[in-house]
Design an enzyme around this catalytic site. Structure first.
Site, PDB file in Angstrom:
ATOM      1  N   CYS A  50       0.821  -1.210   0.000  1.00 58.64           N
ATOM      2  CA  CYS A  50       0.000   0.000   0.000  1.00 58.64           C
ATOM      3  C   CYS A  50       0.858   1.263   0.000  1.00 58.64           C
ATOM      4  O   CYS A  50       0.395   2.339  -0.384  1.00 58.64           O
ATOM      5  CB  CYS A  50      -0.944   0.001   1.205  1.00 58.64           C
ATOM      6  SG  CYS A  50      -0.097  -0.101   2.797  1.00 58.64           S
ATOM      7  N   GLN A 116       5.444  -5.520   9.291  1.00 54.72           N
ATOM      8  CA  GLN A 116       4.709  -6.074   8.163  1.00 54.72           C
ATOM      9  C   GLN A 116       5.530  -6.126   6.878  1.00 54.72           C
ATOM     10  O   GLN A 116       5.433  -7.072   6.101  1.00 54.72           O
ATOM     11  CB  GLN A 116       3.435  -5.258   7.928  1.00 54.72           C
ATOM     12  CG  GLN A 116       2.512  -5.854   6.871  1.00 54.72           C
ATOM     13  CD  GLN A 116       1.241  -5.041   6.688  1.00 54.72           C
ATOM     14  OE1 GLN A 116       1.134  -3.918   7.165  1.00 54.72           O
ATOM     15  NE2 GLN A 116       0.281  -5.619   6.012  1.00 54.72           N
TER      16      GLN A 116
END
Length: 422
Positions: A50, A116
């Site tokens: 993202c 992440q």
């Protein structure tokens, strides 16, 4: 061969542009296959999250590869290159290596130290590896990047400090209770922040979730999501006796928990501590409740104070990580440069071995009475002589090839040994 990074990230492009270039994982094999059609690109992988979309590649022509990639992006995403080219960055050589190490280690992340990204890098590399889109150089680079990321996480404190309100709350809860296993959390109100805090608490071992909200249907919905139970809003205080951790974010215009309420609740809990996180604005809990023994009350300002202190500390840890990465970049760059010497080393050894073999055969032809054992001993002896003669030139060639003018040493050695350019 040159290592390059071409891409855009949250630092150079708004989300409206980044989302246009996002490559779903299911489409990665197809895109890697298409990139393989470029003659200038030898190895490639794509990292699409993202916050960034980047191509990591080994190329034989930087300018040609860049032009191909820009045209490829424009065609694939149906955008004129003028709409995104100013948001692209191109990194080469040491800069590209450093960038890949920093991305993998979460030093280039929007939240420095978040975990992440490492999983995303591993997944992107696994797809490229499976599609045979990588080779000697990119495999070595990504293996080193993953090891560097592990070192950064284990040798620095970059990932151990809370840098969001929700994680700060968990950090404080652990200081109060130690192990959170078996603890009960109560959510008063169903705001996004309380949801996020509950998610983190459950991940850290909290076993029971109680949810209350002025709109009971919303409480039921949230409780089902977290495997907990919903209670009517007017039963909140009586149910709070069961809770070790309370997260309140109702949005009410007035306080819903007074100092007296908390005194009564602690009394019913037989003075077992209760941790109250008030993240409502205006506040849900009377600040004076913090004066009650075994009540640990924190509001948004308290949590933000923890976050800011941790951010400063995390930056100090990030500086240590940057120094570690600088050393790793230097070592990898030396290895990469030494690859240029490999063909010369192979050719040099091949030529000397050929001379050795020819001379041995001449001796064996003259001394036909030699036993197999004697022939073997002569072969071992001459092989040992060759190895000792080639040791210093080979070592020096590897060392020199890693330096800026190393190609000059390679060329001199090729001429001295009569090795032709292939």
């Amino acid at each position: 061969m040159e290592i390059i990074v071409l891409g855009l990230s949250y630092k150079t492009a708004p989300i409206e542009l980044r989302e246009k270039f996002h490559v779903p994982e299911a489409e990665l094999p197809e895109v890697l296959e298409q990139l393989g059609g470029c003659g200038q690109i030898e190895e490639r992988m794509i990292l699409s999250t993202c916050n960034r979309v980047e191509t990591y590649a080994v190329v034989n022509d930087v300018d040609g590869a860049r032009q191909f990639l820009v045209e490829f992006l424009a065609e694939r995403h149906k955008l004129p290159s003028q709409a995104f080219e100013s948001s692209l960055y191109l990194l080469t050589a040491d800069q590209a290596i450093r960038h890949i190490f920093r991305v993998s280690s979460s030093l280039d992340a929007m939240v420095v130290g978040e975990s992440q990204i490492l999983g995303q890098v591993k997944a992107a590399y696994a797809v490229a590896l499976e599609r045979e889109a990588t080779g000697l150089i990119l495999n070595a680079l990504m293996d080193r990047a993953l090891r560097v990321a592990k070192r950064v996480r284990t040798e620095t404190g970059i990932a151990t400090l809370a840098v969001s309100v929700s994680t700060a709350a968990i950090e404080l809860a652990k200081k109060i209770f130690g192990d959170l296993s078996g603890r009960t959390v109560m959510l008063i109100g169903a705001g996004k922040m309380s949801e996020l805090s509950a998610k983190h608490l459950l991940a850290d071992g909290v076993s029971t979730v109680i949810v209350t909200n002025r709109h009971f249907d919303r409480a039921v919905e949230l409780a089902e999501r977290w495997g907990g139970r919903a209670v009517p809003f007017d039963h909140a205080k009586s149910e709070m006796v069961q809770a070790d951790i309370v997260i309140s974010s109702t949005g009410a215009p007035h306080q819903i928990l007074s100092k007296a309420d908390l005194q009564e609740i602690v009394l019913q809990r037989r003075n077992r501590p209760i941790f109250v996180i008030d993240i409502a604005v205006p506040r849900d809990v009377d600040p004076e409740a913090n004066e009650v023994d075994n009540v640990y009350l924190y509001d948004l300002d308290d949590l933000q104070g923890v976050v800011q202190a941790n951010l400063r500390e995390r930056q100090r840890e990030a500086d240590l990580a940057e120094a570690l990465i600088d050393r790793e970049v230097g070592q990898f760059a030396e290895w990469l440069a030494s690859l240029h010497a490999v063909p010369t080393i192979v050719a040099m050894r091949k030529k000397v071995e050929l001379i050795r073999e020819e001379e041995i055969q001449k001796i064996f032809a003259k001394l036909q009475d030699l036993t197999p054992e004697e022939r073997h001993a002569i072969s071992l002896m001459t092989s040992s002589i060759v190895n000792k003669i080639l040791h210093d030139p080979t070592t020096e060639l590897k060392r020199q090839s890693a330096l800026k003018e190393g190609h000059l040493y390679v060329n001199v050695l090729r001429r001295l040994f009569g090795i032709r350019e292939e």
